[in-house]
Design a protein around this motif. Structure first.
Motif, short mmCIF file in Angstrom:
data_model
loop_
_atom_site.label_atom_id
_atom_site.label_comp_id
_atom_site.label_asym_id
_atom_site.label_seq_id
_atom_site.Cartn_x
_atom_site.Cartn_y
_atom_site.Cartn_z
N ALA A 232 0.83 -1.21 0.00
CA ALA A 232 0.00 0.00 0.00
C ALA A 232 0.86 1.25 0.00
CB ALA A 232 -0.94 -0.01 1.21
N VAL A 233 1.92 1.26 0.78
CA VAL A 233 2.82 2.42 0.78
C VAL A 233 3.50 2.55 -0.58
CG1 VAL A 233 4.91 3.40 1.79
CG2 VAL A 233 3.18 2.36 3.27
N ALA A 234 4.00 1.44 -1.12
CA ALA A 234 4.69 1.50 -2.42
C ALA A 234 3.76 2.01 -3.52
CB ALA A 234 5.23 0.11 -2.78
N ALA A 235 2.48 1.62 -3.47
CA ALA A 235 1.53 2.04 -4.51
C ALA A 235 1.28 3.53 -4.49
CB ALA A 235 0.21 1.28 -4.34
N ILE A 256 4.32 4.10 8.25
CA ILE A 256 4.26 4.65 6.89
C ILE A 256 5.54 5.41 6.56
CG2 ILE A 256 3.09 6.39 5.47
CD1 ILE A 256 0.49 5.51 6.94
N THR A 257 6.04 6.20 7.51
CA THR A 257 7.25 6.99 7.27
C THR A 257 8.45 6.09 7.03
OG1 THR A 257 6.38 8.80 8.62
CG2 THR A 257 8.75 8.78 8.21
N ARG A 262 12.30 3.69 3.13
CA ARG A 262 13.00 2.54 2.55
C ARG A 262 12.71 2.40 1.05
NH1 ARG A 262 12.53 -1.94 7.52
NH2 ARG A 262 13.67 -0.66 9.04
N HIS A 263 11.48 2.71 0.67
CA HIS A 263 11.14 2.67 -0.76
C HIS A 263 11.88 3.77 -1.51
CE1 HIS A 263 8.74 3.36 -4.39
NE2 HIS A 263 8.34 2.12 -4.28
N GLY A 269 14.57 8.86 -4.30
CA GLY A 269 13.62 9.79 -3.71
C GLY A 269 14.07 10.24 -2.33
N LYS A 270 13.35 11.18 -1.77
CA LYS A 270 13.60 11.68 -0.43
C LYS A 270 12.26 11.76 0.31
CE LYS A 270 16.92 13.30 1.12
NZ LYS A 270 17.97 12.71 2.00
N VAL A 271 12.34 11.61 1.62
CA VAL A 271 11.15 11.68 2.47
C VAL A 271 11.31 12.81 3.46
CG1 VAL A 271 9.84 10.51 4.28
CG2 VAL A 271 10.54 9.25 2.24
#
Length: 632
Positions: A232-235, A256-257, A262-263, A269-271
């Motif tokens: 769900a997070v990856a999607a 989620i964070t 990790r994705h 990417g960056k979070v």
């Protein structure tokens, strides 16, 4: 991120670009320059407002003209093709056969009918108005309708009053008398020449008969849930570029964070993790969320973190044109602004975890007793007593016997009345003349009985769609989309299928999510039991404004405004404000345990008095009757 809008002239007149551009302008936040795509089909006008620079706006395919705000979870064809396949095969039930976040409008030229649909949980907002003999109009945001002169901005007093009590709107209520939300998981159809408002159709109809039917071990449940949450997070992650996440230190937002970080690590990417925190820690150290946030950041050191101090909501700020009676400019707004400045086009939030993935229902030990799970009950009561550091008899009394007492006896045993009490709770601040109507609109409590109908109601008929809408409105102001991985349809369906006994294990609730997060969450976060809420901090900080708040309440009471008198009991609001301590004594009232507040009344009593005052002040600034344009 996209917004959509459109109108169908019921009088046969031609739709115009000018109206569509007025709607788009009303929904565009300051400083934003989206691309606006319009399509006119005689009496119909559709528009897509794209904040992400996408090339496709309103599209035509197989005899349909489509305006969509659409993100599908696992598409195996183009999004428009999947949408048309769903409506072709399932008709009015099409929203129940698309997994993702969406608000869509489809014009079927041959039949001269306009269809609207919204995802099952209301992640993407969609509002509409029907003006008999004139037009049917819709927009992602309510201000796209009243701001363009297509509906009056006059308020729905009972809806606003109900929101004061329960924080969110009920069902289709927007707070505006002549604007409704298309409810989550619904569709509607309107045809040229209709002289009656359309009747929305409920497409999402989860069956209580299917709740609790899953069979497997706790370990299998945890493994399945972990896989679903990862997917769900990856999607919901962008193909490239940054993403923002809420991070409160709790189970849901932390999971989620971490998974987003990790994705992103493998996709360039960056979070950005965003935390709204009280200016100073309150209460026992083991309940402070700061160390839990720090544990997440230490484990995932490439996360960029931004802390936003909780901004004390006060009268005097600009009103939110989409959320009547509320003001803008608080911590939620600042976090959205920070996400936009970071370059993110979306924000991921843990909304919906308590009701689903990390199920946090009350009275689970009673549920074990009622379902005959006696060995599990005995084991888990002993484990809970050990976890809580209390004796087994005390655990049995608190977790099992007290919830079984009759309601009246439970009320007499409580030290304080709860906020949901239908007489002495938050409703105390409303005028007596409106209380009965508010109670009739009010959402019933959920996740108390843990019965199948109760668990289904939490998704199909409660506050989650309104909460999702609130975040969508905030995000849209900054050109962002909000998304909620734990409300992924596959996660919700799976958790609804789990029998109640799987929600307790190892002396803790919120299973099997805790087990599923082994190796993902820091142990301090995974095993934490409580956090101090912002109510306690606000209670203390409002004490500094006690004199000013009481003075404003006195002025509003003396104003004799009919609108305020219809909604609020200003005497009760003043009484609630008087419970605020003097500023130099406020810190003596800080919560010492999860249940009690030293010094008398619980924090919500005064905080809700202030919230009621804010709404009263905001409504007092509006004219009694809003002007309504007639030229469309």
């Amino acid at each position: 991120m996209r917004l959509i809008c459109g109108m169908l002239r019921l009088d046969g007149a031609a739709a115009t670009d000018a109206v569509l551009h007025r709607m788009a302008a009303a929904m565009t936040g300051p400083g934003l320059t989206p691309a606006v795509s319009c399509r006119l089909e005689r009496s119909l006008g559709l528009a897509v407002i794209d904040f992400g620079g996408g090339s496709a706006g309103v599209v035509e395919r197989d005899g349909w003209v489509i305006a969509s705000d659409l993100r599908l979870d696992r598409p195996d064809e183009t999004q428009e093709a999947a949408l048309l396949a769903a409506i072709g095969r399932h008709g009015a039930d099409f929203p129940d056969h698309l997994d993702g976040d969406f608000a869509v409008a489809l014009w079927r030229r041959e039949a001269e009918e306009l269809w609207l649909g919204r995802d099952y949980i209301g992640v993407r907002p969609l509002a509409w108005t029907f003006q008999p003999g004139r037009w049917f109009a819709f927009a992602s945001l309510p201000k796209g309708l009243h701001g363009a002169g297509l509906a009056p901005a006059s308020i729905d007093k009972a809806a606003v009053a109900a929101k004061v009590v329960q924080t969110y709107f009920t069902g289709p209520a927007t707070g505006f008398a002549e604007i409704a939300y298309l409810e989550a998981g619904h569709s509607l159809c309107v045809r040229l020449g209709d002289d009656e408002p359309p009747r929305p159709h409920r497409a999402y109809r989860p069956s209580p008969a299917r709740v609790g039917r899953w069979r497997g071990t706790p370990e299998q449940a945890a493994e399945t849930l972990q896989r679903l949450v990862r997917e769900a997070v990856a999607a919901r992650m962008p193909a490239a570029g940054p993403v923002a996440c809420h991070l409160t230190g709790g189970l849901d937002s932390s999971a989620i964070t971490v998974l987003a970080a990790r994705h992103a690590r493998h996709h360039a990417g960056k979070v950005l993790a965003l935390s709204s925190l009280a200016p100073m820690a309150l209460g026992p150290p083991e309940q402070d969320e700061r160390p839990m946030i720090a544990a997440v950041l230490a484990q995932e050191p490439d996360i960029v973190h931004r802390q936003v101090d909780d901004m004390l909501p006060m009268p005097g700020r600009a009103e939110d044109a989409d959320w009547p009676g509320s003001v803008i400019g608080g911590a939620d707004d600042e976090m959205m602004a920070a996400a936009a400045a970071f370059g993110a086009d979306r924000l991921l939030s843990g909304v919906g975890g308590d009701e689903g993935a990390s199920y946090n229902g009350a009275n689970l030990y009673v549920a074990l007793l009622r379902t005959g799970r006696l060995p599990t009950l005995a084991r888990e009561l002993a484990a809970r007593a050990k976890s809580d550091g209390v004796s087994l008899p005390r655990a049995i009394r608190g977790r099992l016997i007290n919830p079984l007492l009759p309601a009246g006896l439970r009320l007499r045993r409580r030290r304080h009345v709860g906020i949901a009490d239908p007489v002495h709770g938050g409703i105390r601040y409303l005028a007596a003349s409106i209380r009965q109507e508010v109670l009739s609109r009010r959402m019933p409590p959920v996740l108390h009985s843990n019965k199948p109908a109760d668990r289904v109601r939490a998704f199909a008929d409660h506050h989650i769609p309104s909460r999702c809408t609130y975040y969508a409105l905030l995000a849209a102001r900054h050109g962002l989309a909000a998304s909620f991985p734990l409300l992924d349809r596959r996660i919700v369906d799976f958790v609804l299928s789990l029998p109640v006994h799987l929600f307790l294990a190892d002396g803790q609730a919120r299973q099997p999510f805790r087990r599923a997060m082994r190796g993902i969450l820091p142990e301090r976060v995974r095993l934490a039991r409580h956090k101090v809420g912002l109510f306690d901090d606000r209670f203390v900080r409002y004490a500094d404004h006690r004199v000013d708040l009481l003075a404003l309440a006195a002025r509003l009471r003396a104003s004799s405004s009919p609108r305020l008198a219809d909604i609020f009991d200003m005497d009760a609001i003043q009484a609630g404000l008087r419970l605020l301590p003097q500023p130099d004594q406020a810190h003596r009232f800080v919560r010492a345990t999860p249940a009690d507040l030293f010094g008398g009344s619980p924090a919500w009593v005064t905080v809700f008095a202030v919230q009621s005052l804010i709404v009263a002040w905001t409504l007092s600034r509006q004219p009694e009757e809003e002007a309504f344009g007639t030229d469309a």
